[in-house]
Structures are given as C-alpha cells and as structure tokens.
Design a protein around this motif. Sequence first.
Motif, PDB file in Angstrom:
ATOM      1  N   HIS A  40      69.800  73.646 -38.114  1.00 51.43           N
ATOM      2  CA  HIS A  40      68.649  74.106 -38.887  1.00 51.43           C
ATOM      3  C   HIS A  40      68.818  75.573 -39.315  1.00 51.43           C
ATOM      4  CE1 HIS A  40      66.872  71.143 -35.861  1.00 51.43           C
ATOM      5  NE2 HIS A  40      66.901  70.506 -37.019  1.00 51.43           N
ATOM      6  N   PRO A  41      68.230  75.945 -40.436  1.00 51.93           N
ATOM      7  CA  PRO A  41      68.281  77.351 -40.878  1.00 51.93           C
ATOM      8  C   PRO A  41      67.247  78.190 -40.142  1.00 51.93           C
ATOM      9  CG  PRO A  41      67.060  76.063 -42.468  1.00 51.93           C
ATOM     10  CD  PRO A  41      67.545  75.084 -41.419  1.00 51.93           C
ATOM     11  N   VAL A  42      67.424  78.339 -38.849  1.00 50.84           N
ATOM     12  CA  VAL A  42      66.414  78.968 -38.000  1.00 50.84           C
ATOM     13  C   VAL A  42      66.152  80.409 -38.426  1.00 50.84           C
ATOM     14  CG1 VAL A  42      65.819  79.603 -35.638  1.00 50.84           C
ATOM     15  CG2 VAL A  42      67.010  77.461 -36.076  1.00 50.84           C
ATOM     16  N   VAL A  43      67.211  81.144 -38.759  1.00 50.90           N
ATOM     17  CA  VAL A  43      67.038  82.545 -39.152  1.00 50.90           C
ATOM     18  C   VAL A  43      66.200  82.642 -40.424  1.00 50.90           C
ATOM     19  CG1 VAL A  43      68.219  84.636 -39.909  1.00 50.90           C
ATOM     20  CG2 VAL A  43      69.165  83.279 -38.033  1.00 50.90           C
ATOM     21  N   ALA A  44      66.482  81.774 -41.393  1.00 48.71           N
ATOM     22  CA  ALA A  44      65.704  81.770 -42.632  1.00 48.71           C
ATOM     23  C   ALA A  44      64.250  81.426 -42.356  1.00 48.71           C
ATOM     24  CB  ALA A  44      66.306  80.780 -43.630  1.00 48.71           C
ATOM     25  N   PRO A  72      58.352  77.077 -45.238  1.00 51.64           N
ATOM     26  CA  PRO A  72      57.306  77.580 -44.336  1.00 51.64           C
ATOM     27  C   PRO A  72      56.057  78.055 -45.063  1.00 51.64           C
ATOM     28  CG  PRO A  72      59.452  78.348 -43.610  1.00 51.64           C
ATOM     29  CD  PRO A  72      59.670  77.677 -44.938  1.00 51.64           C
ATOM     30  N   ASP A  73      56.216  78.639 -46.272  1.00 55.39           N
ATOM     31  CA  ASP A  73      55.026  79.149 -46.958  1.00 55.39           C
ATOM     32  C   ASP A  73      54.215  78.058 -47.643  1.00 55.39           C
ATOM     33  OD1 ASP A  73      56.761  78.614 -49.018  1.00 55.39           O
ATOM     34  OD2 ASP A  73      57.034  80.689 -49.628  1.00 55.39           O
ATOM     35  N   GLN A  74      54.604  76.789 -47.484  1.00 54.85           N
ATOM     36  CA  GLN A  74      53.780  75.675 -47.944  1.00 54.85           C
ATOM     37  C   GLN A  74      52.864  75.173 -46.832  1.00 54.85           C
ATOM     38  OE1 GLN A  74      57.393  73.493 -49.601  1.00 54.85           O
ATOM     39  NE2 GLN A  74      55.859  72.870 -51.074  1.00 54.85           N
TER      40      GLN A  74
END
Length: 450
Positions: free
Chosen positions: A222-226, A186-188
Amino acid sequence: PEVQSKAVGLLTNSDMASCLDVLRRSLGIRTQPRYSIFRIGTIDVDSLEALLHYGIRVFLITPKETEGIYDRLQGFIKIRMLELEVIPDVKNRETWVVDGAFPEDHDWAKNLLDQADEKGGINGKQYLVVHASDKAHVEVQAGAGTGKTETMVERVIFLLATSMIEIVKSTDIAGETARYAYGLQPDQITMVTFTQDAARQMRERLARSLALRRRMCQMPVHPVVAWMTRVSSMRISTIHTFAQELLKTYGTSIGVASDFKVGSLTMPIRRLIEEELSMKLAGQYAENTPAHYEMVKLLENMWEQLGSNGVQLLSIPDVNSSEIEWGNALNQNSLIITNAVRDIIRALRNKISDLCFRQQTWSTNDLVPMALGVLKHNRHGLPPRITHLFMDEFQDTDPLQMDLILQVLQRSDAKLFYVGDVKQGVYRFRGAEGDAFTQMRKRGGAAFQP
C-alpha cells in the motif's frame, strides 16, 4: 486516463504486489488480498510473517499454537495487525477468507469467528464491521471503551486498501504482471465528530495507525506514506465546521459570501430585542409589569436555547407550529408574556436574519440549518465528491443535523458509517421512538434498514 490522473502518488509498489501475488498462490489463496486474510487452519510462521510485512492484516484460528509465533511476531500482535486464537476443533476444517468476503457455504467459519471472539483472541464483531460492504450504510451501536475509534480508523484503511484497481496488465518473458492504483483518495472521506478535541484525536489516531504500518511492515504493497501525507487534507471536523465548509462552498447561491464570519452579534441582537419588547409590552400591563432587563435576559436566553436544541430560528414557519412548545399560561399576566414572547421570537427571526446577511456573520447554531437550506436550494451534486461519510457519537445527533447528513448523502451518493451508544444519547426525539438510530432508520428509508 481519469483513474490514472487521480492516482498520482498512489500507485502500489508493483514489485511488492507481484511478490505478494506469488506468495498467495503458493499458499492456495484464490484472490489477491488487499487488506486482510482470515485463515482457519495451519500456516507456517515464515509465510505468516511475510503476509504481515506486505501490510496485510491476518486473523488466524489454528488448532494448535504455531511454534515461534509469539517470539517473532509480538510486535504485530501488539498493534493488532495479527489477531489469533487456538481452537482445537478446527483441525479438520481449513479455509482462507480474503478481505472479509465469506463464501456462501461458510457459515461454519463465521461460527468459529464468534467462538474466537468469545475467547478473546480475535475481535470478531469489529472484524465484521470493518469488512462490511462498501456499497451499504453501516450502523454501529457500541458503548464506551469498546474500540469505536479503532474500528473507524481500520474501516477507513480497509476502504482505501480495497479500492485498489488494475490499471495496466502486460505479459513479458517473466510472465503476466499488473500495476494497480487506488480508486479512493483520503480526501474523498469525511469524518464528523462532536467536539474539536475528538476531531483532533481522530486525525492523530489515523495518522498513528498508518505510521505503525509503515514502521512495522518492511514490504508494504500500500502507498502508506502517500496516505499519511493526505491525512492532513481529510475533512475531519465537528458537524458545525462541516456545515461551515458547505456554506463557504455553496452559500453564494443564497447570498452567503465565501468569507463569511462565524461569531456573535450580541449587542445588535440585544438592541433588536429591546425594540421589539418595547413595542409588544408597552401599555399591556395594568400592574406587576416584569422588569425590562429581566425580559431582555429571558428572550436572549430563550433565543440561544432554542438554537442549541435544533430549532431553525431564522426560518420558523409558524409561531403556532409544533416545532416549539410554548407552554401553558398560569394566569392572565403569564398569558400576556407567553404570547408576547412568541410574537417577539417570530418578529426577531426576520430582523436577525436581515442583520446576519448584512453583517455576513452567523452564530455556530445557525450553521447547520443554513447549510441545510443551501443544499435544498442547490439541486446539483457536491463536487469534490464525498464517497464515504463517517459520524462518531451519533447518539447525540439532533433532527436538523440528521436532515443535513441525509441531504449530503442524497447529493453525493456517499455511504454513511455511523457509530454511537444509544444509552448515552443527549437529544430526546419527539414521539415514542426516541433515539437517533431509530430516527435514522425511519428518515433514511430502506437503505438504512438492518
């Protein structure tokens, strides 16, 4: 090793991924879905519900209404995880389209998607935009109330979900299994808006969409929490805050401290204006000399207005440049004033630039041209790497902001997703072709052509 180190906390739930793989094979779906399934034909409600609980969006065109679908899946329909339309003509045509990848011979399926869009059950235009290739820039022209924010949010989730890559594969007594990680973090992703309030709303909307998936989907792959925890670290800001962050990171190459301040130097700048004004106008008027305070106010206002309209005040190359239209003098007095203002502005830019560097303070209007100058000076890449850049309200982008975005894309090799309504544009570009979208295609070259 590099992929695995980046994917800490972003591994898929391998058990759920394996279960999804079993389900898709039983349904005759050729490849593992990452984000969505577009089904034309029939599907039993149990399989449909299972796909949704794995976190897979479903777009369904069916010849008749599936019994129990609205009773059991109303929640998924409400949050638009499930979109569906009944079209009787599809009874002799069936297909599965995974993650928007239409086979070459499936124009008929796209035509049905258009029909479903016209009938209102499926937002076909949004579907095509969200599922566009991640290897290309995407331009979206849409008016107010057409779901632009939702489209941008779903595009982000699509990019995250479809970046899943296989990192481990093994075979045991139970058969072949695989583990996956996500190549995109996400931070990309950087998202640029034009107000702080819009930036806040975008972050909240993205967090809300992920939270709804977490609540509704019982077995998400999906790693939704992450992803939810990393939304707070995503760059979602105004264009000026984005420029400020670039200056903090790379500004030392031109003498900008990482802890520089953004603020007003009103009184020091006023003193510089008064000094220049006294030198330029002293003794030049025989009569009708304008009041000194009025000239100071005029110059302060002009300096601010030029900056607000995209003029690089601290680096005006030539006072006679076409970058500034100085107007035509009506008489000798106004000619003297026009020439004096032009010369004062030119002289001020050097002195104010020196003042800003001494004080390590720049105005909001200075941030974009300063960041642009830094990127042009810095010939290296932009770590940490930006892979996807989103811009909202693109119709309001001025030439300097556009140049900055193009420099970022060039330095990072990122892909741009830009959204706006050309009819609402507030900046008038020079020349016959006057809107931001046309200018982007012109300045960006072949990569931005339709």
